[in-house]
Design a protein around this motif. Structure first.
Motif, PDB file in Angstrom:
ATOM      1  N   UNK A  31       0.808  -1.223   0.000  1.00  0.00           N
ATOM      2  CA  UNK A  31       0.000   0.000   0.000  1.00  0.00           C
ATOM      3  C   UNK A  31       0.838   1.270   0.000  1.00  0.00           C
ATOM      4  N   UNK A  32       2.063   1.136   0.445  1.00  0.00           N
ATOM      5  CA  UNK A  32       2.942   2.296   0.492  1.00  0.00           C
ATOM      6  C   UNK A  32       4.367   1.812   0.650  1.00  0.00           C
ATOM      7  N   UNK A  33       5.339   2.659   0.341  1.00  0.00           N
ATOM      8  CA  UNK A  33       6.741   2.228   0.417  1.00  0.00           C
ATOM      9  C   UNK A  33       7.646   3.452   0.401  1.00  0.00           C
ATOM     10  N   UNK A  34       8.903   3.227   0.747  1.00  0.00           N
ATOM     11  CA  UNK A  34       9.862   4.342   0.809  1.00  0.00           C
ATOM     12  C   UNK A  34      10.195   4.912  -0.560  1.00  0.00           C
ATOM     13  N   UNK A  35       9.975   4.114  -1.607  1.00  0.00           N
ATOM     14  CA  UNK A  35      10.239   4.585  -2.957  1.00  0.00           C
ATOM     15  C   UNK A  35      11.728   4.665  -3.254  1.00  0.00           C
ATOM     16  N   UNK A  36      12.032   5.146  -4.452  1.00  0.00           N
ATOM     17  CA  UNK A  36      13.433   5.374  -4.812  1.00  0.00           C
ATOM     18  C   UNK A  36      13.554   6.851  -5.128  1.00  0.00           C
ATOM     19  N   UNK A  37      14.043   7.597  -4.141  1.00  0.00           N
ATOM     20  CA  UNK A  37      13.944   9.048  -4.152  1.00  0.00           C
ATOM     21  C   UNK A  37      15.339   9.659  -4.162  1.00  0.00           C
ATOM     22  N   UNK A  70       9.200   0.882  12.631  1.00  0.00           N
ATOM     23  CA  UNK A  70       9.644   2.256  12.945  1.00  0.00           C
ATOM     24  C   UNK A  70       8.557   3.230  12.546  1.00  0.00           C
ATOM     25  N   UNK A  71       7.921   3.912  13.469  1.00  0.00           N
ATOM     26  CA  UNK A  71       8.055   3.754  14.905  1.00  0.00           C
ATOM     27  C   UNK A  71       6.664   3.613  15.501  1.00  0.00           C
ATOM     28  N   UNK A  72       6.594   3.167  16.725  1.00  0.00           N
ATOM     29  CA  UNK A  72       5.345   3.286  17.483  1.00  0.00           C
ATOM     30  C   UNK A  72       5.165   4.789  17.679  1.00  0.00           C
ATOM     31  N   UNK A  73       4.011   5.355  17.278  1.00  0.00           N
ATOM     32  CA  UNK A  73       3.887   6.826  17.345  1.00  0.00           C
ATOM     33  C   UNK A  73       4.174   7.363  18.751  1.00  0.00           C
ATOM     34  N   UNK A 129       0.024   1.206  11.725  1.00  0.00           N
ATOM     35  CA  UNK A 129      -0.700  -0.069  11.625  1.00  0.00           C
ATOM     36  C   UNK A 129      -0.161  -0.948  10.500  1.00  0.00           C
ATOM     37  N   UNK A 130       0.500  -0.333   9.529  1.00  0.00           N
ATOM     38  CA  UNK A 130       0.875  -1.088   8.318  1.00  0.00           C
ATOM     39  C   UNK A 130       2.369  -1.162   8.027  1.00  0.00           C
ATOM     40  N   UNK A 131       3.169  -0.327   8.679  1.00  0.00           N
ATOM     41  CA  UNK A 131       4.578  -0.197   8.272  1.00  0.00           C
ATOM     42  C   UNK A 131       5.446  -1.346   8.763  1.00  0.00           C
ATOM     43  N   UNK A 132       6.434  -1.676   7.971  1.00  0.00           N
ATOM     44  CA  UNK A 132       7.466  -2.629   8.393  1.00  0.00           C
ATOM     45  C   UNK A 132       8.755  -2.272   7.650  1.00  0.00           C
ATOM     46  N   UNK A 148      18.370   4.894   5.544  1.00  0.00           N
ATOM     47  CA  UNK A 148      18.585   4.208   6.824  1.00  0.00           C
ATOM     48  C   UNK A 148      17.604   3.037   6.895  1.00  0.00           C
ATOM     49  N   UNK A 149      16.395   3.284   6.373  1.00  0.00           N
ATOM     50  CA  UNK A 149      15.352   2.258   6.367  1.00  0.00           C
ATOM     51  C   UNK A 149      14.724   2.182   4.986  1.00  0.00           C
ATOM     52  N   UNK A 150      14.219   1.001   4.644  1.00  0.00           N
ATOM     53  CA  UNK A 150      13.294   0.896   3.518  1.00  0.00           C
ATOM     54  C   UNK A 150      12.002   0.314   4.081  1.00  0.00           C
ATOM     55  N   UNK A 151      10.951   1.126   4.032  1.00  0.00           N
ATOM     56  CA  UNK A 151       9.675   0.764   4.653  1.00  0.00           C
ATOM     57  C   UNK A 151       8.678   0.325   3.583  1.00  0.00           C
ATOM     58  N   UNK A 152       7.927  -0.722   3.871  1.00  0.00           N
ATOM     59  CA  UNK A 152       6.745  -1.004   3.060  1.00  0.00           C
ATOM     60  C   UNK A 152       5.529  -1.012   3.990  1.00  0.00           C
ATOM     61  N   UNK A 153       4.376  -0.697   3.419  1.00  0.00           N
ATOM     62  CA  UNK A 153       3.120  -0.756   4.181  1.00  0.00           C
ATOM     63  C   UNK A 153       2.258  -1.863   3.598  1.00  0.00           C
ATOM     64  N   UNK A 154       1.817  -2.751   4.481  1.00  0.00           N
ATOM     65  CA  UNK A 154       0.992  -3.888   4.043  1.00  0.00           C
ATOM     66  C   UNK A 154      -0.237  -4.016   4.938  1.00  0.00           C
ATOM     67  N   UNK A 155      -1.249  -4.692   4.415  1.00  0.00           N
ATOM     68  CA  UNK A 155      -2.500  -4.853   5.169  1.00  0.00           C
ATOM     69  C   UNK A 155      -2.242  -5.673   6.444  1.00  0.00           C
ATOM     70  N   UNK A 156      -1.679  -6.876   6.259  1.00  0.00           N
ATOM     71  CA  UNK A 156      -1.449  -7.750   7.421  1.00  0.00           C
ATOM     72  C   UNK A 156       0.005  -7.628   7.869  1.00  0.00           C
ATOM     73  N   UNK A 157       0.314  -6.533   8.522  1.00  0.00           N
ATOM     74  CA  UNK A 157       1.694  -6.274   8.954  1.00  0.00           C
ATOM     75  C   UNK A 157       2.148  -7.290   9.996  1.00  0.00           C
ATOM     76  N   UNK A 158       1.270  -7.569  10.973  1.00  0.00           N
ATOM     77  CA  UNK A 158       1.642  -8.516  12.030  1.00  0.00           C
ATOM     78  C   UNK A 158       1.948  -9.889  11.420  1.00  0.00           C
TER      79      UNK A 158
END
Ligand SMILES: *Cc1c(COP(=O)(O)O)cnc(C)c1O
Length: 396
Positions: free
Chosen positions: A301-307, A339-342, A367-370, A313-323
């Motif tokens: 659903x979302x990601x750090x992209x290539x910017x 990264x991170x618990x708000x 809720x979705x990041x890893x 430092x991190x590459x994050x993706x967002x997924x529905x079932x993160x757990x």
């Protein structure tokens, strides 16, 4: 086992530390000055002050900027708690503003809305964070800060070597002091440059630089030009004494701390810094590959992209079932991280009235990041294994 991040210590690093240990100084020696000089050069700022860790760097910044009870400072909830805590150390109030759900960075529009909603003078500063290694557009933040008379502390712990492109098309390195009053870096083992514990403050402001040097070491100065007691007192002479201050003399003029760095850590830092570009290039390669595989994946659903300018430092993706993904990866000895618990929902900050729903973008992100494994010594084979396991989970 594959962690999300780890240090890269080479034989060259070990030799450099061993050499420093044989020298005359274990702390406060010439290697620290050399590391500060080289780091300032790498970042492209005038002054650098090495300190015990990134949190000490933040605390010293808040002290140098004279944060006091009643001050209000704005920061992001998606950061390591220390970015906010440094304001609390000085009794100031932390005001969180939500993130931009696309960049994951403090949303300048949210900050502006806060500033507009109160009389000028309500807020004293902003702490933007180059989260994950993505550079904040500090030119825009500076403009806003100037309008409202605010200072800026840039938390660049994730972004040594990162940059943004300013309105004139120039690269602006994270922490270069052109826009923020002060910036900080950490040399914790998961960061780009590792010295065990360690941190650095960068600035172009000579007055702040001198204040930081004093605060780093108990508030003590050895600069005769600013001594407050008389030379005769200093010399222990009862009669007026108009010669120079004696060699031993020093003054504690403000309440400082012992937040010093050590010489052998500085030796490690110099050695690590010599490979910083190499490490950054490898991080970019890893990000590029993750991006190729994940940026158009229907379950992501979302990601750090290539910017451009991102220091990854991190590459994050967002997924529905993160757990589910987190647990599945752990079964294969892949230790992704969150990264991170708000910050605003940490029990400590809830006591000030922060609650669920205050920062919808940050809370939804959480809720979705890893964060997937990202460090220079991650092998291609390991990354392929990670990608394969992520895809297997998502396509199950
Ligand atoms: C690591 C980190 C810090 C704190 O640095 P330490 O050296 O661990 O004290 C502060 N802010 C951010 C964003 C960090 O990642």
């Amino acid at each position: 086992m594959i962690p999300y991040g780890r240090q890269n210590i080479t034989e060259q690093d070990i030799a450099a530390v061993a050499q420093a240990l044989k020298g005359d100084f274990l702390t406060q020696g010439p290697t620290i000055l050399e590391f500060e000089k080289q780091f300032a050069q790498y970042i492209g700022c005038k002054f650098a002050v090495a300190v015990a860790n990134g949190t000490a760097a933040l605390h010293l910044n808040a002290l140098a900027l004279n944060v006091k009870p009643g001050d209000k400072v704005i920061t992001t909830p998606i950061t390591f708690a220390a970015s906010a805590n440094c304001i609390r150390y000085c009794g100031g109030e932390v005001v969180f503003a939500d993130i931009d759900p696309k960049t994951y960075l403090l949303d300048i529009n949210k900050v502006e809305a806060l500033l507009k909603a109160s009389p000028k003078g309500t807020y004293q500063g902003i702490v933007p964070v180059d989260f994950a290694g993505r550079a904040v557009d500090l030119e825009a933040f500076r403009k806003l800060a100037d309008e409202y008379g605010l200072w800026i502390i840039q938390d660049s712990c994730h972004s040594p070597g990162g940059y943004f492109i300013d309105s004139k098309g120039q690269k602006q390195n994270c922490g270069n002091g052109n826009f923020a009053d002060l910036a900080i870096f950490s040399f914790h083992p998961v960061k780009h440059i590792a010295t065990g514990e360690g941190g650095m403050i960068t600035t172009n402001d000579e007055k702040l630089y001198k204040k930081l040097l004093e605060l780093r070491t108990h508030g003590i100065t050895r600069d005769a030009a600013i001594f407050q007691n008389s030379p005769s007192f200093a010399a222990g002479q009862e009669v007026p004494y108009d010669s120079a201050y004696p060699g031993w003399y020093m003054e504690m003029q403000t309440l400082g701390y012992n937040y010093r760095f050590t010489d052998f850590q500085a030796a490690l830092g110099i050695s690590q810094l010599s490979r910083a570009d190499e490490g950054l290039q490898r991080r970019k390669q890893i990000a590029k590959k993750y991006n190729e595989r994940f940026s158009s994946h229907s379950k992501i659903e979302g990601h750090s992209g290539f910017v451009e300018g991102h220091a990854y430092h991190l590459y994050v993706i967002e997924v529905e079932d993160r757990l589910g993904l987190y647990n599945a990866l752990r079964e294969d000895q892949i230790f992704a991280q969150i990264h991170y618990i708000p910050c605003h929902l940490m029990p400590y900050y809830r006591q000030f009235g922060w609650k669920e729903g205050d920062m919808p973008n940050a809370e939804n992100y959480y809720k979705h990041c890893i964060s997937l494994p990202m460090f220079p010594t991650l092998t291609e084979q390991q990354q392929d294994f990670v990608i394969q396991k992520v895809e297997a989970f998502l396509n199950r």
